[in-house]
Design a protein around this motif. Structure first.
Motif, PDB file in Angstrom:
ATOM      1  N   ALA A 110       0.812  -1.223   0.000  1.00 24.78           N
ATOM      2  CA  ALA A 110       0.000   0.000   0.000  1.00 24.78           C
ATOM      3  C   ALA A 110       0.842   1.268   0.000  1.00 24.78           C
ATOM      4  CB  ALA A 110      -0.930   0.009   1.219  1.00 24.78           C
ATOM      5  N   SER A 111       2.129   1.144   0.322  1.00 24.83           N
ATOM      6  CA  SER A 111       2.972   2.326   0.481  1.00 24.83           C
ATOM      7  C   SER A 111       3.318   2.972  -0.861  1.00 24.83           C
ATOM      8  CB  SER A 111       4.259   1.952   1.209  1.00 24.83           C
ATOM      9  OG  SER A 111       5.130   3.064   1.312  1.00 24.83           O
ATOM     10  N   ALA A 112       3.306   4.313  -0.865  1.00 22.00           N
ATOM     11  CA  ALA A 112       3.724   5.067  -2.051  1.00 22.00           C
ATOM     12  C   ALA A 112       4.999   5.847  -1.752  1.00 22.00           C
ATOM     13  CB  ALA A 112       2.611   6.016  -2.481  1.00 22.00           C
ATOM     14  N   THR A 113       5.732   5.420  -0.714  1.00 20.51           N
ATOM     15  CA  THR A 113       6.946   6.114  -0.283  1.00 20.51           C
ATOM     16  C   THR A 113       8.138   5.157  -0.388  1.00 20.51           C
ATOM     17  OG1 THR A 113       6.817   5.458   2.037  1.00 20.51           O
ATOM     18  CG2 THR A 113       5.516   7.374   1.358  1.00 20.51           C
ATOM     19  N   ILE A 114       9.301   5.625   0.071  1.00 21.88           N
ATOM     20  CA  ILE A 114      10.490   4.770   0.074  1.00 21.88           C
ATOM     21  C   ILE A 114      10.609   3.952   1.356  1.00 21.88           C
ATOM     22  CG2 ILE A 114      11.726   6.339  -1.456  1.00 21.88           C
ATOM     23  CD1 ILE A 114      13.344   7.227   1.048  1.00 21.88           C
ATOM     24  N   ASP A 115       9.572   3.963   2.190  1.00 17.10           N
ATOM     25  CA  ASP A 115       9.644   3.242   3.467  1.00 17.10           C
ATOM     26  C   ASP A 115       9.994   1.762   3.309  1.00 17.10           C
ATOM     27  OD1 ASP A 115       9.303   5.280   5.316  1.00 17.10           O
ATOM     28  OD2 ASP A 115       7.119   5.230   5.165  1.00 17.10           O
ATOM     29  N   PRO A 116       9.457   1.037   2.305  1.00 19.49           N
ATOM     30  CA  PRO A 116       9.867  -0.374   2.165  1.00 19.49           C
ATOM     31  C   PRO A 116      11.371  -0.530   1.933  1.00 19.49           C
ATOM     32  CG  PRO A 116       7.851   0.022   0.940  1.00 19.49           C
ATOM     33  CD  PRO A 116       8.365   1.378   1.372  1.00 19.49           C
ATOM     34  N   VAL A 117      11.952   0.408   1.190  1.00 16.92           N
ATOM     35  CA  VAL A 117      13.392   0.358   0.921  1.00 16.92           C
ATOM     36  C   VAL A 117      14.173   0.692   2.189  1.00 16.92           C
ATOM     37  CG1 VAL A 117      15.287   1.357  -0.408  1.00 16.92           C
ATOM     38  CG2 VAL A 117      13.064   0.942  -1.495  1.00 16.92           C
ATOM     39  N   VAL A 118      13.720   1.733   2.920  1.00 15.46           N
ATOM     40  CA  VAL A 118      14.408   2.149   4.145  1.00 15.46           C
ATOM     41  C   VAL A 118      14.322   1.051   5.203  1.00 15.46           C
ATOM     42  CG1 VAL A 118      14.451   3.821   6.035  1.00 15.46           C
ATOM     43  CG2 VAL A 118      14.040   4.594   3.694  1.00 15.46           C
ATOM     44  N   ALA A 119      13.152   0.464   5.361  1.00 16.20           N
ATOM     45  CA  ALA A 119      12.986  -0.602   6.357  1.00 16.20           C
ATOM     46  C   ALA A 119      13.863  -1.793   5.998  1.00 16.20           C
ATOM     47  CB  ALA A 119      11.526  -1.011   6.461  1.00 16.20           C
ATOM     48  N   GLY A 120      13.823  -2.205   4.742  1.00 17.81           N
ATOM     49  CA  GLY A 120      14.774  -3.193   4.237  1.00 17.81           C
ATOM     50  C   GLY A 120      14.583  -4.612   4.720  1.00 17.81           C
ATOM     51  N   ALA A 121      13.345  -5.098   4.752  1.00 12.89           N
ATOM     52  CA  ALA A 121      13.128  -6.499   5.112  1.00 12.89           C
ATOM     53  C   ALA A 121      13.603  -7.401   3.981  1.00 12.89           C
ATOM     54  CB  ALA A 121      11.655  -6.749   5.395  1.00 12.89           C
ATOM     55  N   ALA A 122      14.154  -8.547   4.343  1.00 15.14           N
ATOM     56  CA  ALA A 122      14.612  -9.510   3.340  1.00 15.14           C
ATOM     57  C   ALA A 122      13.410 -10.072   2.590  1.00 15.14           C
ATOM     58  CB  ALA A 122      15.395 -10.625   4.016  1.00 15.14           C
ATOM     59  N   CYS A 157       7.519   1.060  11.250  1.00 14.00           N
ATOM     60  CA  CYS A 157       6.250   1.348  11.929  1.00 14.00           C
ATOM     61  C   CYS A 157       5.222   1.952  10.976  1.00 14.00           C
ATOM     62  CB  CYS A 157       6.478   2.280  13.110  1.00 14.00           C
ATOM     63  SG  CYS A 157       7.281   1.488  14.518  1.00 14.00           S
ATOM     64  N   ARG A 158       5.666   2.813  10.071  1.00 16.36           N
ATOM     65  CA  ARG A 158       4.725   3.386   9.100  1.00 16.36           C
ATOM     66  C   ARG A 158       4.140   2.296   8.209  1.00 16.36           C
ATOM     67  NH1 ARG A 158       8.272   7.990   9.386  1.00 16.36           N
ATOM     68  NH2 ARG A 158       9.694   7.083   7.829  1.00 16.36           N
ATOM     69  N   LEU A 159       4.950   1.328   7.821  1.00 14.43           N
ATOM     70  CA  LEU A 159       4.439   0.222   7.000  1.00 14.43           C
ATOM     71  C   LEU A 159       3.486  -0.654   7.802  1.00 14.43           C
ATOM     72  CD1 LEU A 159       7.727  -0.767   5.151  1.00 14.43           C
ATOM     73  CD2 LEU A 159       5.787   0.513   4.224  1.00 14.43           C
ATOM     74  N   THR A 191       1.892   6.483  15.683  1.00 14.18           N
ATOM     75  CA  THR A 191       2.468   7.286  16.768  1.00 14.18           C
ATOM     76  C   THR A 191       3.906   6.872  17.046  1.00 14.18           C
ATOM     77  OG1 THR A 191       0.301   7.613  17.797  1.00 14.18           O
ATOM     78  CG2 THR A 191       2.233   7.919  19.197  1.00 14.18           C
ATOM     79  N   LEU A 192       4.163   5.565  17.062  1.00 11.24           N
ATOM     80  CA  LEU A 192       5.524   5.075  17.265  1.00 11.24           C
ATOM     81  C   LEU A 192       6.458   5.581  16.182  1.00 11.24           C
ATOM     82  CD1 LEU A 192       5.085   1.361  18.418  1.00 11.24           C
ATOM     83  CD2 LEU A 192       6.306   3.159  19.649  1.00 11.24           C
ATOM     84  N   ALA A 193       5.977   5.585  14.939  1.00 10.17           N
ATOM     85  CA  ALA A 193       6.798   6.076  13.834  1.00 10.17           C
ATOM     86  C   ALA A 193       7.199   7.528  14.056  1.00 10.17           C
ATOM     87  CB  ALA A 193       6.039   5.928  12.514  1.00 10.17           C
ATOM     88  N   GLN A 194       6.249   8.352  14.489  1.00 14.74           N
ATOM     89  CA  GLN A 194       6.550   9.760  14.750  1.00 14.74           C
ATOM     90  C   GLN A 194       7.552   9.903  15.900  1.00 14.74           C
ATOM     91  OE1 GLN A 194       2.814  11.809  15.374  1.00 14.74           O
ATOM     92  NE2 GLN A 194       1.898  10.848  13.584  1.00 14.74           N
TER      93      GLN A 194
END
Length: 209
Positions: A110-122, A157-159, A191-194
């Motif tokens: 659902a994300s339209a940001t770079i959060d999946p890349v930053v989080a970096g799950a295998a 957390c955002r994801l 909230t945790l993400a913030q």
């Protein structure tokens, strides 16, 4: 980076027990600050991979209860507060890794940001890879750049918030109670993400207490 701190002194367990249970104003807060900075300082200075792994492993062992006693009430302006939130994220995954992996997968889609890349799950995302991601974030705290680790945790957390919101929408027509629970979870992750993002900023500008 962070401002200079007077090197904290770890006290014997008997003193810990007395301070935690005492009515002295600010005693527990001071102890939380001292122990968090002492842990970070000693692990970073030693740079021993085995020590780092033991500290990371606290999140999945009995040691988390001792940490909670000291750190759980601390705000995100403090090192103790942000470290506790990181340990809490790992504990949540340990409690239900399948659900965590599902929320992360949904959030990434659902994300339209770079959060999946930053989080970096295998890839592929599995319960094991999500647990590994949380361990890697904690490892980065003690053997890397704390600011980067907190930013990575904030993306995670955002994801998770997006994933919980997406699942809430899917369950809304079938189970109102579960949908409400998931919506609450999404808000908590948001909230945790913030808070973690703010912690990263404070670390970099030297205002993390």
């Amino acid at each position: 980076m962070h401002r200079d701190h007077q090197r904290p002194i770890l006290q014997p367990t008997a003193d810990f027990d007395w301070i935690i249970g005492s009515d002295e104003p600010g005693a527990a807060h001071r102890l939380a600050q001292e122990t968090s900075w002492a842990l970070l300082d000693r692990v970073r200075r030693g740079a021993d991979p085995q020590v780092v792994e033991r500290v990371v492993g606290l999140a999945s062992g009995d040691g988390i209860d001792d940490i909670a006693e000291l750190w759980a009430a601390e705000g995100t302006h403090s090192l103790a507060g942000v470290l506790w939130r990181l340990y809490l994220l790992r504990r949540v995954v340990a409690a239900d890794p399948e659900a965590a992996a599902d929320l992360f997968t949904r959030g990434s889609a659902a994300s339209a940001t770079i959060d999946p890349v930053v989080a970096g799950a295998a890839e592929p995302v599995t319960p094991g890879s999500i647990a590994g991601l949380c361990d890697m974030i904690l490892r980065g705290v003690f053997a890397g750049d704390l600011g980067a680790a907190l930013d990575r945790a904030a993306s995670y957390c955002r994801l998770m918030a997006l994933g919980a919101a997406d699942l809430a929408d899917a369950r809304d027509a079938h189970d109102d109670a579960h949908a409400t629970q998931l919506t609450t979870r999404a808000l908590r992750y948001s909230t945790l993400a913030q808070e973690l993002h703010a912690g990263a900023r404070r670390w970099r500008d030297g205002t993390l207490a």
